[in-house]
Scaffold this active site. Structure first.
Site, short mmCIF file in Angstrom:
data_model
loop_
_atom_site.label_atom_id
_atom_site.label_comp_id
_atom_site.label_asym_id
_atom_site.label_seq_id
_atom_site.Cartn_x
_atom_site.Cartn_y
_atom_site.Cartn_z
N LYS A 11 0.84 -1.20 0.00
CA LYS A 11 0.00 0.00 0.00
C LYS A 11 0.88 1.26 0.00
O LYS A 11 2.07 1.20 0.30
CB LYS A 11 -0.92 -0.04 1.21
CG LYS A 11 -2.01 -1.12 1.14
CD LYS A 11 -2.88 -1.06 2.39
CE LYS A 11 -4.15 -1.86 2.26
NZ LYS A 11 -5.02 -1.65 3.45
N TYR A 51 -12.32 -2.69 -3.52
CA TYR A 51 -12.92 -2.56 -2.19
C TYR A 51 -14.45 -2.53 -2.22
O TYR A 51 -15.08 -2.01 -1.30
CB TYR A 51 -12.38 -1.30 -1.50
CG TYR A 51 -10.98 -1.46 -0.95
CD1 TYR A 51 -10.67 -2.52 -0.08
CD2 TYR A 51 -9.97 -0.57 -1.27
CE1 TYR A 51 -9.39 -2.67 0.44
CE2 TYR A 51 -8.68 -0.71 -0.75
CZ TYR A 51 -8.41 -1.76 0.11
OH TYR A 51 -7.14 -1.90 0.63
N PHE A 59 -15.77 4.91 6.12
CA PHE A 59 -14.39 5.22 5.75
C PHE A 59 -14.09 4.94 4.28
O PHE A 59 -12.96 5.15 3.82
CB PHE A 59 -13.39 4.46 6.65
CG PHE A 59 -13.57 2.95 6.65
CD1 PHE A 59 -13.06 2.16 5.63
CD2 PHE A 59 -14.26 2.33 7.68
CE1 PHE A 59 -13.22 0.78 5.62
CE2 PHE A 59 -14.43 0.93 7.68
CZ PHE A 59 -13.90 0.17 6.64
N ARG A 94 -1.76 -13.55 5.50
CA ARG A 94 -2.47 -12.74 6.52
C ARG A 94 -1.81 -12.85 7.88
O ARG A 94 -1.81 -11.89 8.66
CB ARG A 94 -3.95 -13.08 6.55
CG ARG A 94 -4.67 -12.51 5.30
CD ARG A 94 -6.17 -12.58 5.38
NE ARG A 94 -6.76 -11.69 6.35
CZ ARG A 94 -7.22 -10.46 6.09
NH1 ARG A 94 -7.12 -9.94 4.88
NH2 ARG A 94 -7.79 -9.75 7.05
N THR A 100 -6.12 -6.27 10.84
CA THR A 100 -6.45 -5.08 10.05
C THR A 100 -6.15 -3.78 10.80
O THR A 100 -5.54 -2.86 10.25
CB THR A 100 -7.96 -5.11 9.71
OG1 THR A 100 -8.24 -6.33 9.02
CG2 THR A 100 -8.36 -3.92 8.86
N ARG A 111 1.87 -5.30 10.16
CA ARG A 111 0.99 -4.23 10.62
C ARG A 111 1.26 -3.87 12.07
O ARG A 111 1.16 -2.70 12.46
CB ARG A 111 -0.47 -4.65 10.40
CG ARG A 111 -0.84 -4.67 8.90
CD ARG A 111 -2.13 -5.43 8.66
NE ARG A 111 -2.69 -5.19 7.33
CZ ARG A 111 -3.83 -5.73 6.91
NH1 ARG A 111 -4.51 -6.55 7.70
NH2 ARG A 111 -4.28 -5.48 5.69
N ASN A 125 -1.93 0.40 7.05
CA ASN A 125 -1.53 -0.94 7.49
C ASN A 125 -0.66 -1.69 6.48
O ASN A 125 -0.66 -2.92 6.44
CB ASN A 125 -2.75 -1.75 7.94
CG ASN A 125 -3.83 -1.84 6.88
OD1 ASN A 125 -3.61 -1.47 5.73
ND2 ASN A 125 -4.99 -2.35 7.26
N HIS A 128 -2.03 -4.95 1.58
CA HIS A 128 -3.30 -5.65 1.40
C HIS A 128 -2.99 -7.12 1.22
O HIS A 128 -2.01 -7.48 0.57
CB HIS A 128 -4.02 -5.14 0.13
CG HIS A 128 -5.18 -6.03 -0.23
ND1 HIS A 128 -6.40 -5.93 0.39
CD2 HIS A 128 -5.28 -7.07 -1.10
CE1 HIS A 128 -7.21 -6.87 -0.10
NE2 HIS A 128 -6.55 -7.57 -1.00
N GLU A 139 -9.64 -11.09 -6.78
CA GLU A 139 -8.65 -10.02 -6.75
C GLU A 139 -7.46 -10.31 -7.68
O GLU A 139 -6.98 -9.40 -8.36
CB GLU A 139 -8.15 -9.82 -5.31
CG GLU A 139 -9.25 -9.24 -4.41
CD GLU A 139 -8.85 -9.22 -2.94
OE1 GLU A 139 -7.72 -9.61 -2.59
OE2 GLU A 139 -9.70 -8.79 -2.12
P1 IDP Z 1 -8.11 -6.30 5.55
O1 IDP Z 1 -7.29 -5.33 4.73
O2 IDP Z 1 -7.38 -6.77 6.78
O3 IDP Z 1 -8.66 -7.45 4.73
P2 IDP Z 1 -10.79 -5.13 5.45
O4 IDP Z 1 -11.82 -5.23 6.51
O5 IDP Z 1 -10.99 -5.90 4.20
O6 IDP Z 1 -9.38 -5.48 6.12
O7 IDP Z 1 -10.65 -3.58 5.12
C1 IDP Z 1 -9.88 -3.16 3.99
C2 IDP Z 1 -9.07 -1.96 4.39
O8 IDP Z 1 -9.95 -0.90 4.79
C3 IDP Z 1 -8.16 -2.17 5.61
O9 IDP Z 1 -6.94 -2.81 5.31
C4 IDP Z 1 -7.95 -0.75 6.06
O10 IDP Z 1 -7.01 -0.08 5.22
C5 IDP Z 1 -9.33 -0.15 5.82
N1 IDP Z 1 -10.17 -0.24 7.02
C6 IDP Z 1 -10.86 -1.32 7.46
N2 IDP Z 1 -11.55 -1.04 8.57
C7 IDP Z 1 -11.29 0.27 8.85
C8 IDP Z 1 -11.74 1.16 9.89
O11 IDP Z 1 -12.48 0.80 10.81
N3 IDP Z 1 -11.24 2.43 9.83
C9 IDP Z 1 -10.41 2.86 8.86
N4 IDP Z 1 -9.99 2.06 7.87
C10 IDP Z 1 -10.42 0.78 7.86
MG MG Z 2 -10.10 -7.52 3.24
#
Ligand code: IDP
Ligand code: MG
Length: 151
Positions: A11, A51, A59, A94, A100, A111, A125, A128, A139
């Protein structure tokens, strides 16, 4: 034997903080195989499609700006996209990534070590990583053409 493919993106914060080599090293050390890699310009439509499942989250607009590099001065909107493969690759990537929310991510994960929550509340973080087999296949196909990936 459960050989999987999974999408990894470095990212914009990972690129900006010069963590690319470290990420690749961690994934190598975890025994995963790099099957494809390229710099990709993240168009608004690619970001939204990637996404899609989060489109109703509050967000979401900032997430689209984040992945397009708008918070890190990536003027051409490019990220490093990779496909990793191996036994249980989805879960193993992961595990290397960590949770996350960087605040919840275990110490020693990417992370946990290098993620942060900004004062605006954005999660930065680092990478991805696809979350399950259906997402991974969707994806990988969204970001790569078949001939770009090692057979
Ligand atoms: P992941 O990347 O661990 O799979 P997802 O729930 O798929 O997590 O969310 C995608 C991305 O959206 C996260 O990596 C993060 O950058 C962002 N994100 C997820 N939840 C939040 C939140 O509560 N606040 C701000 N950003 C978030
Ligand atoms: Mg995800």
């Amino acid at each position: 034997m459960n050989k999987e493919r999974t999408l990894v993106l470095i990212k914009p914060d990972g690129l900006f903080r010069k963590l690319t080599g470290l990420v690749i090293d961690r994934l190598d050390a975890a025994g995963l195989e790099l099957a494809a890699a390229k710099m990709v310009t993240v168009s608004e439509s690619l970001a939204r499609e990637h996404y899609e499942a989060l489109k109703d989250k509050p967000f979401f607009p900032d997430l689209i700006r984040y992945i397009r590099g708008e918070f890190h001065g990536l003027k051409d909107h490019r990220v490093l996209a990779m496909v990793y493969r191996g036994e249980n690759a989805i879960r193993r990537v992961r595990d290397v990534a960590g949770a996350t929310n960087p605040e919840d991510a275990a110490p020693g994960t990417l992370r946990g070590s290098f993620g942060r929550i900004t004062t605006k509340g954005h999660f930065e973080n680092v990478i991805h990583a696809s979350s399950d087999p259906a997402d991974a296949e969707r994806e990988v196909k969204l970001w790569f053409r078949p001939e770009e990936i090692l057979p």
